[in-house]
Design a protein around this motif. Structure first.
Motif, mmCIF file in Angstrom:
data_model
loop_
_atom_site.group_PDB
_atom_site.id
_atom_site.type_symbol
_atom_site.label_atom_id
_atom_site.label_comp_id
_atom_site.label_asym_id
_atom_site.label_seq_id
_atom_site.Cartn_x
_atom_site.Cartn_y
_atom_site.Cartn_z
ATOM 1 N N GLY A 155 -3.527 -19.376 7.843
ATOM 2 C CA GLY A 155 -4.176 -19.435 9.269
ATOM 3 C C GLY A 155 -3.280 -17.896 9.553
ATOM 4 N N ARG A 156 -1.849 -17.493 9.870
ATOM 5 C CA ARG A 156 -1.509 -16.412 10.244
ATOM 6 C C ARG A 156 -0.709 -14.798 8.856
ATOM 7 N N LEU A 157 -2.561 -15.455 7.808
ATOM 8 C CA LEU A 157 -2.111 -13.600 7.110
ATOM 9 C C LEU A 157 -2.091 -12.896 7.714
ATOM 10 N N THR A 158 -3.516 -12.373 8.741
ATOM 11 C CA THR A 158 -2.875 -11.704 9.052
ATOM 12 C C THR A 158 -1.801 -10.784 10.272
ATOM 13 N N GLU A 159 -1.038 -11.630 10.236
ATOM 14 C CA GLU A 159 -0.245 -11.213 10.762
ATOM 15 C C GLU A 159 0.767 -10.953 10.011
ATOM 16 N N ARG A 198 1.830 -7.962 8.061
ATOM 17 C CA ARG A 198 1.746 -6.413 8.292
ATOM 18 C C ARG A 198 1.875 -5.672 7.857
ATOM 19 N N CYS A 199 3.016 -5.660 6.807
ATOM 20 C CA CYS A 199 3.654 -4.430 5.819
ATOM 21 C C CYS A 199 1.880 -4.466 4.499
ATOM 22 N N PRO A 200 2.408 -3.450 3.670
ATOM 23 C CA PRO A 200 2.415 -3.147 2.467
ATOM 24 C C PRO A 200 2.311 -4.202 1.622
ATOM 25 N N ALA A 201 1.368 -4.779 0.294
ATOM 26 C CA ALA A 201 0.949 -5.850 -0.482
ATOM 27 C C ALA A 201 0.179 -5.061 -1.286
ATOM 28 N N ILE A 202 0.794 -5.378 -2.994
ATOM 29 C CA ILE A 202 0.047 -5.394 -3.905
ATOM 30 C C ILE A 202 -0.184 -6.859 -4.393
ATOM 31 N N VAL A 203 -1.861 -7.140 -5.178
ATOM 32 C CA VAL A 203 -1.827 -8.248 -5.362
ATOM 33 C C VAL A 203 -2.142 -8.331 -7.009
ATOM 34 N N HIS A 205 -8.676 -16.760 -5.764
ATOM 35 C CA HIS A 205 -6.715 -16.541 -4.240
ATOM 36 C C HIS A 205 -6.407 -15.056 -4.141
ATOM 37 N N GLY A 206 -6.184 -14.971 -5.192
ATOM 38 C CA GLY A 206 -5.962 -13.762 -5.280
ATOM 39 C C GLY A 206 -6.227 -12.815 -4.199
ATOM 40 N N GLU A 207 -7.579 -12.740 -4.670
ATOM 41 C CA GLU A 207 -8.587 -11.735 -3.540
ATOM 42 C C GLU A 207 -8.548 -12.079 -2.401
ATOM 43 N N HIS A 208 -8.648 -13.260 -2.139
ATOM 44 C CA HIS A 208 -8.207 -13.781 -0.875
ATOM 45 C C HIS A 208 -7.298 -13.331 -0.215
ATOM 46 N N LEU A 209 -6.500 -13.357 -0.738
ATOM 47 C CA LEU A 209 -4.773 -12.694 -0.080
ATOM 48 C C LEU A 209 -5.271 -11.042 0.209
ATOM 49 N N HIS A 210 -6.359 -10.415 -1.126
ATOM 50 C CA HIS A 210 -6.303 -8.712 -0.560
ATOM 51 C C HIS A 210 -7.228 -9.071 0.208
ATOM 52 N N GLN A 211 -8.064 -9.647 -0.142
ATOM 53 C CA GLN A 211 -9.173 -9.510 1.601
ATOM 54 C C GLN A 211 -8.549 -9.603 3.238
ATOM 55 N N THR A 212 -7.463 -10.144 2.399
ATOM 56 C CA THR A 212 -7.165 -10.733 4.202
ATOM 57 C C THR A 212 -5.823 -10.365 3.953
ATOM 58 N N LEU A 213 -5.035 -10.213 3.871
ATOM 59 C CA LEU A 213 -3.361 -9.472 4.687
ATOM 60 C C LEU A 213 -4.266 -7.725 4.836
ATOM 61 N N PRO A 214 -3.691 -7.580 6.094
ATOM 62 C CA PRO A 214 -4.481 -6.107 6.515
ATOM 63 C C PRO A 214 -3.408 -5.329 5.805
ATOM 64 N N GLY A 215 -2.738 -5.588 5.303
ATOM 65 C CA GLY A 215 -1.452 -4.423 4.967
ATOM 66 C C GLY A 215 -1.960 -4.257 2.789
ATOM 67 N N SER A 216 -2.690 -5.182 2.740
ATOM 68 C CA SER A 216 -2.787 -5.330 0.977
ATOM 69 C C SER A 216 -3.644 -4.139 0.598
ATOM 70 N N VAL A 217 -3.315 -3.313 -0.389
ATOM 71 C CA VAL A 217 -3.289 -1.786 -0.593
ATOM 72 C C VAL A 217 -4.014 -1.724 -1.924
ATOM 73 N N ARG A 218 -3.996 -2.623 -2.830
ATOM 74 C CA ARG A 218 -4.990 -2.795 -4.181
ATOM 75 C C ARG A 218 -4.392 -4.813 -4.608
ATOM 76 N N PHE A 219 -5.664 -4.954 -5.155
ATOM 77 C CA PHE A 219 -5.682 -6.288 -6.122
ATOM 78 C C PHE A 219 -5.739 -6.083 -7.590
ATOM 79 N N ILE A 220 -5.117 -6.187 -8.442
ATOM 80 C CA ILE A 220 -5.186 -5.338 -9.545
ATOM 81 C C ILE A 220 -4.745 -7.245 -10.330
ATOM 82 N N PRO A 221 -6.582 -7.924 -10.773
ATOM 83 C CA PRO A 221 -6.813 -8.278 -12.074
ATOM 84 C C PRO A 221 -6.325 -8.411 -13.663
#
Length: 159
Positions: A91-95, A97-102, A115-131
């Motif tokens: 419930g706090r993932l949108t808080e 804000r730093c850059p992230a890579i998943v 779960h990783g895709e969800h993190l990437h889509q939810t974290l405002p600073g996520s720059v990339r999801f790498i499956p």
């Protein structure tokens, strides 16, 4: 850390993880594993099961299993406690804000890639999801060729 002390976190590298905690049966299984490791040591069924979940591909077992068998029971129990006691921060993932890579292994059956895709889509600073095809839970240990170039690029840009 990114929620409690965001000023201390420059960027996040997330690998095969999620923002929720595990259900009660999973936490009980983790505790049972820690208890066995502490009382009986790293017995083969436990180490083999752990390797299957984390590494997946048996080609890598000869490299990692001897190392894991050297882990003292208390150290293993502490690592397991971090899984059992982790907070649900979904419930706090949108808080954060730093850059992230998943990164997420596509063969991670204990922590499915959704779960990783969800993190990437939810974290405002996520720059990339790498499956990572063919990787289980620890893609960095088994598939460095798929992880390291993107990781180095991210760290150079954000660390």
């Amino acid at each position: 850390m990114a929620l409690k002390h965001p000023e201390r976190v420059r960027a996040l590298v997330l690998m095969s993880t999620r923002g929720t905690n595990d259900d009660a049966p999973t936490r009980a299984a983790y505790q049972q594993s820690a208890d066995i490791w502490e009382t009986q040591g790293p017995i083969d069924p436990l180490v083999q099961g752990l390797a299957q979940a984390i590494i997946g591909d048996t080609r890598y077992f000869d490299t990692w299993l001897p190392r894991w068998r050297q882990i003292p029971g208390g150290h293993f129990a502490n690592a397991i406690r971090s899984l059992i006691d982790r907070d649900d921060i979904s419930g706090r993932l949108t808080e954060i804000r730093c850059p992230a890579i998943v990164f997420h292994g596509l063969e991670d059956h204990g922590m499915p890639p959704v779960h990783g895709e969800h993190l990437h889509q939810t974290l405002p600073g996520s720059v990339r999801f790498i499956p990572v095809p063919g990787a289980a839970h620890a893609a960095n240990m088994t598939h460095p060729e798929a992880v390291n170039p993107a990781l180095l690029e991210f760290l150079r840009a954000h660390a």
